[in-house]
Design an enzyme around this catalytic site. Sequence first.
Site, short mmCIF file in Angstrom:
data_model
loop_
_atom_site.label_atom_id
_atom_site.label_comp_id
_atom_site.label_asym_id
_atom_site.label_seq_id
_atom_site.Cartn_x
_atom_site.Cartn_y
_atom_site.Cartn_z
N SER A 103 0.81 -1.22 0.00
CA SER A 103 0.00 0.00 0.00
C SER A 103 0.84 1.27 0.00
O SER A 103 0.33 2.35 -0.30
CB SER A 103 -0.93 0.01 1.21
OG SER A 103 -0.19 0.08 2.42
N LYS A 147 0.94 4.16 6.98
CA LYS A 147 0.32 5.08 6.03
C LYS A 147 0.95 6.46 6.15
O LYS A 147 1.72 6.74 7.06
CB LYS A 147 -1.19 5.19 6.28
CG LYS A 147 -1.94 3.86 6.34
CD LYS A 147 -1.92 3.13 5.01
CE LYS A 147 -2.63 1.77 5.13
NZ LYS A 147 -2.48 0.96 3.90
#
Length: 249
Positions: A103, A147
Amino acid sequence: MNAVFSGGEKTKKFERKAPSNASADAVAGRSRYARVKRGMPQCGGMRGRMDFEIDYHRRRRRRRQKTFLRKVILWILQIAGVVFLAYFITNIMLEKTSMPGDSMKPALSDGESLIINKFAYLLRGPKRNDVIVIKQSGREHDYYSIKRVIALPGETVQIVDGAVYIDGKPLDEAINCEKILIPGLAREALTLEENEYFVLGDNRNNSEDSRFANIGTIVADSIVGRAWLRLSPFGIVSKLNLRSDKEQK
């Protein structure tokens, strides 16, 4: 002193006077004082000197033992301090983890080893574009996700036509990323609470992040720390995947 006259001639004969008892005591007192001052035994003879030497060597041996004991204690304390510092750094201040999934590509790839700085946000909160490590709860156990911070507490975030808007203005992205195809929860304007952060993966179209209900906005208490170093290949995480113009700045 006595004077003796013999054969019409005057002859003087000198006799040494014996010191009085008081003078003898004074001399003896001065002698004892001098011995005490020099650390010499007060009694005369070989026995006194031997006792003095034995006592001297005994005191010297005690001083050496005390000095050695102090050095040993200091050495033990130094080793204990080094061990504690190493434990503190490796288990409390820093932590090693692995990147889960892709990701965060191209900055971070699946399985790459990272070092987390767990003290990074001790005195302040995350800033925009910080790559953070988040502790999340799964069905079976807790896990880490990694993230990038996009919007900060109190800001309003929205995704319009594949671009991120903060407080109604388009975000000048600092990283290389694709146009967002799925805005998710950010399709509508979303205002963050005081301790909330909106995060996205750099791989915008292959990331579960704050756009999706199962992740949502990130509260400050769930932030473990800042992703600091990538071990192999080595790199500072905050310098990875920057646009060339941002990197020069």
